[in-house]
Design a protein around this motif. Sequence first.
Motif, PDB file in Angstrom:
ATOM      1  N   HIS A  70     128.760 100.298   0.652  1.00 18.26           N
ATOM      2  CA  HIS A  70     127.500 100.569   1.349  1.00 18.26           C
ATOM      3  C   HIS A  70     126.371 100.535   0.321  1.00 18.26           C
ATOM      4  N   LEU A  71     125.299  99.804   0.663  1.00 10.87           N
ATOM      5  CA  LEU A  71     124.174  99.606  -0.261  1.00 10.87           C
ATOM      6  C   LEU A  71     122.896 100.142   0.365  1.00 10.87           C
ATOM      7  N   THR A  72     122.121 100.846  -0.427  1.00 12.09           N
ATOM      8  CA  THR A  72     120.804 101.330   0.003  1.00 12.09           C
ATOM      9  C   THR A  72     119.758 100.768  -0.957  1.00 12.09           C
ATOM     10  N   TYR A  73     118.735 100.143  -0.391  1.00 11.52           N
ATOM     11  CA  TYR A  73     117.702  99.523  -1.230  1.00 11.52           C
ATOM     12  C   TYR A  73     116.352  99.687  -0.556  1.00 11.52           C
ATOM     13  N   ARG A  74     115.302  99.363  -1.304  1.00 15.44           N
ATOM     14  CA  ARG A  74     113.943  99.342  -0.740  1.00 15.44           C
ATOM     15  C   ARG A  74     113.089  98.350  -1.515  1.00 15.44           C
ATOM     16  N   ILE A  75     112.051  97.888  -0.840  1.00 17.01           N
ATOM     17  CA  ILE A  75     111.120  96.941  -1.461  1.00 17.01           C
ATOM     18  C   ILE A  75     110.030  97.744  -2.160  1.00 17.01           C
ATOM     19  N   VAL A  76     109.928  97.588  -3.469  1.00 16.66           N
ATOM     20  CA  VAL A  76     108.945  98.352  -4.239  1.00 16.66           C
ATOM     21  C   VAL A  76     107.746  97.487  -4.635  1.00 16.66           C
ATOM     22  N   ARG A  77     107.921  96.171  -4.616  1.00 18.37           N
ATOM     23  CA  ARG A  77     106.804  95.257  -4.891  1.00 18.37           C
ATOM     24  C   ARG A  77     106.728  94.240  -3.745  1.00 18.37           C
ATOM     25  N   PRO A  78     106.115  94.639  -2.652  1.00 16.89           N
ATOM     26  CA  PRO A  78     106.125  93.802  -1.446  1.00 16.89           C
ATOM     27  C   PRO A  78     105.514  92.414  -1.640  1.00 16.89           C
ATOM     28  N   GLU A  79     104.493  92.330  -2.484  1.00 22.53           N
ATOM     29  CA  GLU A  79     103.876  91.016  -2.677  1.00 22.53           C
ATOM     30  C   GLU A  79     104.824  90.053  -3.379  1.00 22.53           C
ATOM     31  N   ALA A  80     105.652  90.581  -4.302  1.00 26.37           N
ATOM     32  CA  ALA A  80     106.650  89.738  -4.960  1.00 26.37           C
ATOM     33  C   ALA A  80     107.699  89.276  -3.951  1.00 26.37           C
ATOM     34  N   THR A  81     108.077  90.187  -3.067  1.00 27.26           N
ATOM     35  CA  THR A  81     109.056  89.823  -2.040  1.00 27.26           C
ATOM     36  C   THR A  81     108.491  88.756  -1.109  1.00 27.26           C
ATOM     37  N   ALA A  82     107.218  88.937  -0.719  1.00 29.59           N
ATOM     38  CA  ALA A  82     106.592  87.982   0.203  1.00 29.59           C
ATOM     39  C   ALA A  82     106.396  86.625  -0.440  1.00 29.59           C
ATOM     40  N   SER A  83     106.330  86.578  -1.772  1.00 23.83           N
ATOM     41  CA  SER A  83     106.152  85.276  -2.435  1.00 23.83           C
ATOM     42  C   SER A  83     107.441  84.482  -2.470  1.00 23.83           C
ATOM     43  N   ILE A  84     108.580  85.162  -2.243  1.00 25.81           N
ATOM     44  CA  ILE A  84     109.876  84.483  -2.292  1.00 25.81           C
ATOM     45  C   ILE A  84     110.407  84.206  -0.892  1.00 25.81           C
ATOM     46  N   LEU A  85     110.222  85.162   0.013  1.00 22.08           N
ATOM     47  CA  LEU A  85     110.733  85.033   1.369  1.00 22.08           C
ATOM     48  C   LEU A  85     109.576  85.086   2.369  1.00 22.08           C
ATOM     49  N   ASN A  86     109.755  84.420   3.477  1.00 20.49           N
ATOM     50  CA  ASN A  86     108.727  84.341   4.511  1.00 20.49           C
ATOM     51  C   ASN A  86     108.847  85.534   5.455  1.00 20.49           C
ATOM     52  N   PHE A  87     107.895  86.474   5.354  1.00 20.00           N
ATOM     53  CA  PHE A  87     107.865  87.646   6.223  1.00 20.00           C
ATOM     54  C   PHE A  87     106.718  87.539   7.245  1.00 20.00           C
ATOM     55  N   SER A  88     106.339  86.315   7.575  1.00 17.56           N
ATOM     56  CA  SER A  88     105.256  86.124   8.551  1.00 17.56           C
ATOM     57  C   SER A  88     105.677  86.676   9.909  1.00 17.56           C
ATOM     58  N   LEU A  89     104.736  87.346  10.574  1.00 19.89           N
ATOM     59  CA  LEU A  89     105.054  88.079  11.789  1.00 19.89           C
ATOM     60  C   LEU A  89     104.328  87.465  12.980  1.00 19.89           C
ATOM     61  N   ASP A  90     105.013  87.436  14.124  1.00 19.95           N
ATOM     62  CA  ASP A  90     104.353  87.135  15.394  1.00 19.95           C
ATOM     63  C   ASP A  90     103.815  88.458  15.902  1.00 19.95           C
ATOM     64  N   PRO A  91     102.497  88.693  15.769  1.00 20.86           N
ATOM     65  CA  PRO A  91     101.966  90.022  16.083  1.00 20.86           C
ATOM     66  C   PRO A  91     102.128  90.420  17.541  1.00 20.86           C
ATOM     67  N   LYS A  92     102.146  89.479  18.415  1.00 17.87           N
ATOM     68  CA  LYS A  92     102.266  89.817  19.827  1.00 17.87           C
ATOM     69  C   LYS A  92     103.676  90.315  20.145  1.00 17.87           C
ATOM     70  N   LYS A  93     104.697  89.632  19.626  1.00 17.25           N
ATOM     71  CA  LYS A  93     106.094  90.027  19.866  1.00 17.25           C
ATOM     72  C   LYS A  93     106.630  90.977  18.800  1.00 17.25           C
ATOM     73  N   ARG A  94     105.889  91.082  17.693  1.00 15.64           N
ATOM     74  CA  ARG A  94     106.308  91.900  16.539  1.00 15.64           C
ATOM     75  C   ARG A  94     107.702  91.478  16.066  1.00 15.64           C
ATOM     76  N   THR A  95     107.906  90.208  16.000  1.00 13.04           N
ATOM     77  CA  THR A  95     109.137  89.622  15.462  1.00 13.04           C
ATOM     78  C   THR A  95     108.768  88.621  14.373  1.00 13.04           C
ATOM     79  N   TYR A  96     109.694  88.427  13.440  1.00  6.63           N
ATOM     80  CA  TYR A  96     109.444  87.498  12.350  1.00  6.63           C
ATOM     81  C   TYR A  96     109.575  86.065  12.844  1.00  6.63           C
ATOM     82  N   LYS A  97     108.783  85.214  12.238  1.00  5.32           N
ATOM     83  CA  LYS A  97     108.777  83.810  12.627  1.00  5.32           C
ATOM     84  C   LYS A  97     109.915  83.031  11.987  1.00  5.32           C
TER      85      LYS A  97
END
Length: 296
Positions: A70-97
């Motif tokens: 079992h692994l527990t983690y968290r994102i501590v540098r969100p901008e670095a994470t967003a530069s590697i993976l696409n976290f773009s959101l559909d704001p109306k459905k609140r789901t990732y694209k």
Amino acid sequence: MFGVGYFKGEPTDYLLIFHGKKLARKGAGLAFYYWRASTSIVLIPTGTADTPFIFKETSGNFQAVTVQGHLTYRIVRPEATASILNFSLDPKKRTYKSSDPDKLAQRIVDIVQVNTRSELQKLTLEEALRQSGGIAESVLARTRVDPALAAMGIECVGLYFISIQPTPEMAKALEAEYRESLQVRADQAIYQRRALAVEQEQRIKENELNTEVMLEQRRKELVDLQGQNNLKQAEYDARASEIRLAPFMAQDPAKMVALGLRELGMNAEKIGNLTITPDLLSRILNRTSSAGEGGD
């Protein structure tokens, strides 16, 4: 209003708001209005996330094992994470694209698996099965400083190995080996118990024999002492008789006979029946006379 939307993020949501290709705003838990046509919203969750995992690896002596944890983690540098993976959101459905957010956990698990492999290769199968807690601590320490994880802006909070299991065939072999070792220990215990019982029985027999020898020795000493005492008593009795008869030895035999007959007469009432024949009396007198003459 047509073409205008409203978005409110959670406190653990880190938001990047783009107008076209330009970053217009960023921060955690933002609430804002936006133009739907030209605004892009990137949402990176910064709360802790839990991910179970299971994978197969090989120990240092080339034995296959299954690691479950079992692994527990968290994102501590969100901008670095967003530069590697696409976290773009559909704001109306609140789901990732895209499916990139779902890939994040697997990437972290892959890093954990690589570090786990490095630790398992140092150990034999038996050591790995006994040291799951220590292995998890070592893997957690390696993962926290892993450059790939740091590049993604991820912090590994906790890592736990629920189990490290061998293959079913090897598990049966180990169980058989363990059962045999238990049987050997049981046999040794029985042997030691029997040996101790025999030893104790020998000690008891030795004690009994020593006791018998001691009793016989004492009995021999007692018999010797009784014999010496009886011999002494006989010697004392003979000496006493000799001393008692000494005064009479110097007397005239005729007088002694007369004195004896006198004593018989005085104790006649105590004598039930006494016959003195002439022949017996004649013999006594003759012996007395002979003794008197010999004395002269």
